[in-house]
Write a protein that holds these residues in place. Structure first.
Motif, PDB file in Angstrom:
ATOM      1  N   UNK A  68       0.804  -1.226   0.000  1.00 14.78           N
ATOM      2  CA  UNK A  68       0.000   0.000   0.000  1.00 14.78           C
ATOM      3  C   UNK A  68       0.844   1.286   0.000  1.00 14.78           C
ATOM      4  N   UNK A  69       2.000   1.307   0.698  1.00 13.71           N
ATOM      5  CA  UNK A  69       2.797   2.547   0.683  1.00 13.71           C
ATOM      6  C   UNK A  69       3.265   2.951  -0.721  1.00 13.71           C
ATOM      7  N   UNK A  70       3.250   2.005  -1.684  1.00 14.29           N
ATOM      8  CA  UNK A  70       3.709   2.331  -3.040  1.00 14.29           C
ATOM      9  C   UNK A  70       2.690   3.191  -3.794  1.00 14.29           C
ATOM     10  N   UNK A  71       1.451   3.249  -3.303  1.00 17.38           N
ATOM     11  CA  UNK A  71       0.403   4.003  -4.005  1.00 17.38           C
ATOM     12  C   UNK A  71       0.764   5.469  -4.213  1.00 17.38           C
ATOM     13  N   UNK A  72       1.525   6.041  -3.298  1.00 21.11           N
ATOM     14  CA  UNK A  72       1.814   7.474  -3.370  1.00 21.11           C
ATOM     15  C   UNK A  72       3.227   7.752  -3.890  1.00 21.11           C
TER      16      UNK A  72
END
Ligand SMILES: [Zn+2]
Length: 310
Positions: free
Chosen positions: A294-298
């Motif tokens: 999920x941290x890769x989304x931004x």
């Protein structure tokens, strides 16, 4: 580059200068083409839609204990830059006769068209889709997801036509290249229920992994190959990259292949693995545990492609 006609296995185990690394295989060496993907027209034949029961991400296959493993390599390329083609890995696999499944971004295929045609004519390798420009299927609009899927399929179809034409011009037997790929890998491993529905509609099987082999740091360390080998079970799918983005993957591949061979594993393409038993299906995409990506989304623009705005 001159290519012989003889397909694998005739070429396996032999030196072939067309498979050695050249300057243009390097990361970021080839120019970035910002233009739109080709139109889908060239590839009207997607596989038949998948039933609801087959929807999901496949992380491994229940082979009933048979020691088969699929090595997979992603060739990712964002909208904003170009990556490389790791010929050290491909020539090693070819010389060893180790099959592999390569998930290519559509724009990566266009950037590295000559290499893709060469790979298409080598039956040791199987090609899957890795979307057009690495769009994030956890956050993209439905329309954008369709564009990512169709762009990659259209590029594949164009290059397949070129590969067949070139083989004919050289007086070679027509290579056996599937009309379209039926395999898809989610960029960043990210997905959503709607993404899974759309991919099933296009007849694409979503292939994830149960062994993320690269450490993200120094993949050339023998400890990385040993750790990856410990994760492998019968029916495993191993994730690595062949676009020269993570460092040291070629050394990792050598170490991992040697270790798994010594444990009695047989290497198969993903399509073969799927024929050996029931796939283990999940609704989520992730590296090692749900939510870890999920941290890769931004971190890669507004939609995963690296672009700052639509
Ligand atoms: Zn990727």
């Amino acid at each position: 580059m001159v290519m012989g006609c003889a397909p694998y296995p005739a070429g396996a185990g032999q030196e072939d200068s067309s498979w050695t690394i050249t300057a243009s295989d390097g990361k970021g060496v080839l120019p970035n083409d910002h233009s739109a993907p080709p139109a889908l027209g060239a590839c009207a034949e997607f596989p038949p839609a998948l039933p609801a029961s087959a929807q999901g991400t496949i992380r491994s296959v229940d082979t009933g204990g048979e020691k088969a493993v699929a090595l997979t390599f992603d060739m990712c390329e964002l909208a904003v830059s170009t990556t490389g083609c790791d010929m050290e890995i491909l020539s090693f696999l070819r010389q060893k006769g180790v099959p592999a499944t390569l998930f290519m971004g559509g724009k990566w295929m266009r950037t590295h068209a000559g290499r893709v045609i060469q790979i298409m004519r080598e039956s040791l390798f199987e090609i899957g889709s890795h979307a057009w420009t690495h769009g994030n299927f956890g956050i993209m609009t439905e329309q954008a997801m369709r564009g990512q899927i169709e762009g990659a399929q259209a590029q594949y179809a164009l290059l397949r036509e070129r590969a067949l034409r070139e083989a004919a011009e050289q007086g070679c037997q027509p290579p056996d290249i599937p009309v379209c790929t039926g395999l898809f890998r989610l960029p960043y491993g990210r997905c959503s229920d709607r993404a899974l529905e759309i991919l099933a509609e296009y007849g694409l099987k979503v292939i994830q992994w149960d062994v993320p082999a690269e450490s993200g740091k120094d993949n050339a360390s023998p400890a990385v190959a040993r750790a990856a080998a410990r994760m492998v079970k019968p029916g495993s799918i191993v994730l690595m990259h062949a676009n020269l983005v993570p460092r040291g993957t070629a050394a990792l591949v050598r170490g991992l292949v040697a270790e798994l061979e010594s444990q009695g594993y047989r290497f198969v393409k993903v399509s073969e693995l799927l024929g050996m038993g029931e796939p283990r299906l999940f609704r989520e995409g992730y590296f090692s545990r749900p939510g870890d990506n999920l941290p890769l989304d931004s971190r890669f623009g507004f939609d995963g492609t690296g672009r700052k705005k639509p």
